[in-house]
Design a protein around this motif. Sequence first.
Motif, PDB file in Angstrom:
ATOM      1  N   UNK A  73       0.835  -1.209   0.000  1.00 21.55           N
ATOM      2  CA  UNK A  73       0.000   0.000   0.000  1.00 21.55           C
ATOM      3  C   UNK A  73       0.863   1.250   0.000  1.00 21.55           C
ATOM      4  N   UNK A  74       1.884   1.276   0.843  1.00 25.33           N
ATOM      5  CA  UNK A  74       2.786   2.432   0.880  1.00 25.33           C
ATOM      6  C   UNK A  74       3.525   2.609  -0.448  1.00 25.33           C
ATOM      7  N   UNK A  75       3.961   1.517  -1.023  1.00 26.47           N
ATOM      8  CA  UNK A  75       4.687   1.595  -2.298  1.00 26.47           C
ATOM      9  C   UNK A  75       3.789   2.119  -3.412  1.00 26.47           C
ATOM     10  N   UNK A  76       2.591   1.600  -3.510  1.00 27.47           N
ATOM     11  CA  UNK A  76       1.657   2.065  -4.542  1.00 27.47           C
ATOM     12  C   UNK A  76       1.314   3.531  -4.310  1.00 27.47           C
ATOM     13  N   UNK A  77       1.076   3.915  -3.055  1.00 27.94           N
ATOM     14  CA  UNK A  77       0.790   5.310  -2.749  1.00 27.94           C
ATOM     15  C   UNK A  77       1.956   6.225  -3.128  1.00 27.94           C
ATOM     16  N   UNK A  78       3.159   5.790  -2.838  1.00 24.42           N
ATOM     17  CA  UNK A  78       4.350   6.585  -3.186  1.00 24.42           C
ATOM     18  C   UNK A  78       4.490   6.725  -4.701  1.00 24.42           C
ATOM     19  N   UNK A  79       4.268   5.619  -5.422  1.00 24.74           N
ATOM     20  CA  UNK A  79       4.376   5.662  -6.888  1.00 24.74           C
ATOM     21  C   UNK A  79       3.308   6.578  -7.494  1.00 24.74           C
ATOM     22  N   UNK A  80       2.092   6.514  -6.981  1.00 29.82           N
ATOM     23  CA  UNK A  80       1.033   7.385  -7.495  1.00 29.82           C
ATOM     24  C   UNK A  80       1.313   8.851  -7.193  1.00 29.82           C
ATOM     25  N   UNK A  81       1.806   9.130  -5.995  1.00 31.50           N
ATOM     26  CA  UNK A  81       2.135  10.515  -5.638  1.00 31.50           C
ATOM     27  C   UNK A  81       3.271  11.027  -6.506  1.00 31.50           C
ATOM     28  N   UNK A  82       4.225  10.184  -6.775  1.00 24.06           N
ATOM     29  CA  UNK A  82       5.381  10.584  -7.601  1.00 24.06           C
ATOM     30  C   UNK A  82       4.955  10.857  -9.040  1.00 24.06           C
ATOM     31  N   UNK A  83       4.019  10.068  -9.503  1.00 25.13           N
ATOM     32  CA  UNK A  83       3.533  10.214 -10.881  1.00 25.13           C
ATOM     33  C   UNK A  83       2.771  11.529 -11.054  1.00 25.13           C
ATOM     34  N   UNK A  84       2.021  11.930 -10.038  1.00 23.59           N
ATOM     35  CA  UNK A  84       1.239  13.166 -10.105  1.00 23.59           C
ATOM     36  C   UNK A  84       2.125  14.396  -9.983  1.00 23.59           C
ATOM     37  N   UNK A  85       3.196  14.263  -9.188  1.00 17.47           N
ATOM     38  CA  UNK A  85       4.051  15.414  -8.882  1.00 17.47           C
ATOM     39  C   UNK A  85       5.065  15.624  -9.887  1.00 17.47           C
TER      40      UNK A  85
END
Length: 85
Positions: A73-85
């Motif tokens: 969950x943390x990894x997916x959240x980090x990847x999604x946040x990185x993709x948006x930013x």
Amino acid sequence: MKSEQVKGVLAQAAGKAQDVFGNLTGDERTQMEGKARQAAGELQERYGDLLDEVATFTQQRPRTTLMVLAGLTLTVGWLLARRRG
């Protein structure tokens, strides 16, 4: 044996029968369909095996399962946040 495993075994048996029937009648299409059904049944049986292993692992190691899920969950959240930013 779980339902997916039973369905897989039955599909394999039906595919084998179809393959033999196609061979006896000389119908290559029926033969190929039978082989495809056998392969699909084997995949379904293996999927049932995998579900069974996951269920066993989850029951035997609930804390490990929770930690793995939290990490994913943390990894997916980090990847999604990185993709948006």
